[in-house]
Design an enzyme around this catalytic site. Structure first.
Site, mmCIF file in Angstrom:
data_model
loop_
_atom_site.group_PDB
_atom_site.id
_atom_site.type_symbol
_atom_site.label_atom_id
_atom_site.label_comp_id
_atom_site.label_asym_id
_atom_site.label_seq_id
_atom_site.Cartn_x
_atom_site.Cartn_y
_atom_site.Cartn_z
ATOM 1 N N GLN A 42 35.006 51.031 28.108
ATOM 2 C CA GLN A 42 36.241 51.449 27.453
ATOM 3 C C GLN A 42 35.988 52.523 26.401
ATOM 4 O O GLN A 42 34.866 52.713 25.938
ATOM 5 C CB GLN A 42 36.912 50.242 26.787
ATOM 6 C CG GLN A 42 36.014 49.506 25.807
ATOM 7 C CD GLN A 42 36.426 48.076 25.593
ATOM 8 O OE1 GLN A 42 37.578 47.701 25.792
ATOM 9 N NE2 GLN A 42 35.490 47.237 25.183
ATOM 10 N N HIS A 73 43.757 36.664 13.118
ATOM 11 C CA HIS A 73 42.569 35.838 13.338
ATOM 12 C C HIS A 73 42.719 34.431 12.761
ATOM 13 O O HIS A 73 42.255 33.463 13.372
ATOM 14 C CB HIS A 73 41.332 36.550 12.777
ATOM 15 C CG HIS A 73 40.948 37.758 13.568
ATOM 16 N ND1 HIS A 73 41.142 39.040 13.113
ATOM 17 C CD2 HIS A 73 40.419 37.873 14.818
ATOM 18 C CE1 HIS A 73 40.733 39.904 14.031
ATOM 19 N NE2 HIS A 73 40.289 39.224 15.073
ATOM 20 N N GLU A 97 34.929 42.142 17.259
ATOM 21 C CA GLU A 97 34.918 42.574 15.857
ATOM 22 C C GLU A 97 34.152 41.615 14.957
ATOM 23 O O GLU A 97 33.733 41.981 13.867
ATOM 24 C CB GLU A 97 36.346 42.678 15.298
ATOM 25 C CG GLU A 97 37.309 43.505 16.097
ATOM 26 C CD GLU A 97 38.281 42.623 16.849
ATOM 27 O OE1 GLU A 97 39.483 42.907 16.813
ATOM 28 O OE2 GLU A 97 37.826 41.654 17.487
ATOM 29 N N ASP A 117 30.827 38.443 24.483
ATOM 30 C CA ASP A 117 31.588 39.681 24.633
ATOM 31 C C ASP A 117 30.875 40.580 25.634
ATOM 32 O O ASP A 117 29.643 40.696 25.611
ATOM 33 C CB ASP A 117 31.742 40.397 23.294
ATOM 34 C CG ASP A 117 32.870 41.411 23.318
ATOM 35 O OD1 ASP A 117 33.921 41.145 22.709
ATOM 36 O OD2 ASP A 117 32.716 42.470 23.964
ATOM 37 N N ASP A 149 29.723 39.087 30.626
ATOM 38 C CA ASP A 149 31.106 38.979 31.069
ATOM 39 C C ASP A 149 31.563 37.537 30.863
ATOM 40 O O ASP A 149 30.854 36.586 31.238
ATOM 41 C CB ASP A 149 31.200 39.371 32.537
ATOM 42 C CG ASP A 149 32.597 39.200 33.082
ATOM 43 O OD1 ASP A 149 33.460 40.027 32.755
ATOM 44 O OD2 ASP A 149 32.827 38.223 33.831
ATOM 45 N N ALA A 150 32.743 37.357 30.297
ATOM 46 C CA ALA A 150 33.223 36.010 29.986
ATOM 47 C C ALA A 150 33.401 35.169 31.243
ATOM 48 O O ALA A 150 33.242 33.944 31.196
ATOM 49 C CB ALA A 150 34.535 36.094 29.209
ATOM 50 N N ASP A 168 39.769 35.274 22.854
ATOM 51 C CA ASP A 168 40.225 36.431 22.075
ATOM 52 C C ASP A 168 39.958 37.678 22.905
ATOM 53 O O ASP A 168 39.118 38.512 22.565
ATOM 54 C CB ASP A 168 39.484 36.468 20.743
ATOM 55 C CG ASP A 168 39.995 37.546 19.806
ATOM 56 O OD1 ASP A 168 41.083 38.091 20.074
ATOM 57 O OD2 ASP A 168 39.307 37.851 18.814
ATOM 58 N N PRO A 177 39.460 44.972 32.490
ATOM 59 C CA PRO A 177 38.407 44.041 32.887
ATOM 60 C C PRO A 177 38.773 42.575 32.734
ATOM 61 O O PRO A 177 38.015 41.701 33.164
ATOM 62 C CB PRO A 177 37.263 44.404 31.934
ATOM 63 C CG PRO A 177 37.959 44.857 30.692
ATOM 64 C CD PRO A 177 39.215 45.563 31.163
#
Length: 314
Positions: A42, A73, A97, A117, A149-150, A168, A177
């Site tokens: 990205q 959050h 983040e 992540d 990858d989750a 999240d 994705p």
């Protein structure tokens, strides 16, 4: 981490045009470009916006803003953690983040928090440029950051026994994705890595602008977990009431509306850790979604599977 859209553009790096829906946009003044680059996955930018401070932008879509990221959050993390009561092991899907990790680690019972992540570049950019977000959470001895990858992480059962799982993730866009990470099949895999009595929560797009898509996420989660509840908070930098869905087989999220339950657990779990947004009054407000949205959510019957995916409008 919300969002993701190709219909957003920086205009001469002075103005940021961001499409919220195909017929609704916001225009923000950019004071400075702190970072701009591209990862394998990205476009990434950190910019300074008038009235908002630093803003993380992925694929032209605001992910979070220095001025109000704590609202998003805190709303994402603490209701699920309080509902569980004493989570020791927490899985965060996405959250590059580091702010979701920051909030999880405020809970005294947490012994381990795993953040997964896909984009190492985002994590590295956050480490360097978004210290106001993570506040050193990446270096907490209880934290483990996994670049994967989750889907792969959960499917492989690389680790199990999680008390709370927090999704999240970026929004389910057709070219993005994360689409399969909002499917019934994925939620069933997530449930398989959770302990009995575990709690799941996911960001669930804008309730005010994308009500039907929020409802689809809720309906999909409800096919996997017995107790499911929507809640939402207006986030100024998103110009929207942002939605969340919390779920469990054993714990009914509606108990979060009980003042004694909420305040006792909040005080016990956080033991003085600072919250800028969430208290009982805010929790009650989040649970009481306006009537027209509740009715629209109730009317929507669709849910998402791998064979019948539902995408947000680009």
């Amino acid at each position: 981490m919300a969002g993701g859209s190709e219909k957003s553009v920086f205009l001469k790096w002075s103005w940021f045009l961001e499409w919220l829906t195909p017929d609704r946009a916001t225009l923000k003044h950019i004071e400075d470009v702190i970072f701009q680059g591209r990862s394998r996955f990205q476009e990434i930018a950190v910019v300074r916006v008038s009235g908002e401070g630093k803003v993380l932008v992925l694929d032209g879509k605001t992910q979070s803003s220095e001025s109000d990221e704590f609202m998003y959050h805190e709303a994402l993390v603490h209701p699920a953690m309080i509902l569980h009561g004493s989570p020791r092991k927490v899985l965060i899907l996405g959250g590059g983040e580091g702010a979701t990790l920051r909030e999880v680690l405020k809970h005294r019972s947490v012994e381990k928090a795993v953040m997964v992540d896909i984009d190492e570049t985002v994590v590295n950019v956050a480490r360097e440029h978004l210290r106001e977000w993570h506040r050193g959470a990446f270096d907490d001895p209880r934290a483990e950051v996994v670049i994967d990858d989750a889907w792969n992480y959960v499917a492989s059962k690389a680790e199990t026994g999680f008390d709370v799982v927090i999704a999240d993730l970026v929004d389910p866009l057709e070219a993005g994705p994360a689409t399969r990470l909002y499917s019934e099949e994925y939620y069933r895999m997530v449930k398989d890595v959770m302990n009995p009595g575990g709690v799941f929560v996911t960001q669930a797009v804008s309730i005010s602008h994308l009500t039907e898509y929020h409802a689809i996420i809720r309906n999909t989660v409800a096919r996997v977990f017995k107790h499911v509840e929507s809640y939402g908070v207006y986030v100024p930098s998103f110009d929207s009431m942002w939605g969340f869905v919390v779920a469990s087989d054993d714990k009914d999220p509606r108990i979060l509306g009980d003042r004694g339950f909420f305040e006792t657990r909040l005080s016990h779990q956080l033991q003085g850790a600072e919250l800028r947004f969430l208290d009982y009054a805010s929790m009650l407000h989040m649970l009481n979604i306006p009537k027209m949205y509740r009715e629209a959510i109730a009317r929507e019957k669709r849910y998402a599977t791998l064979d019948n995916q539902v995408f947000l409008p680009a």
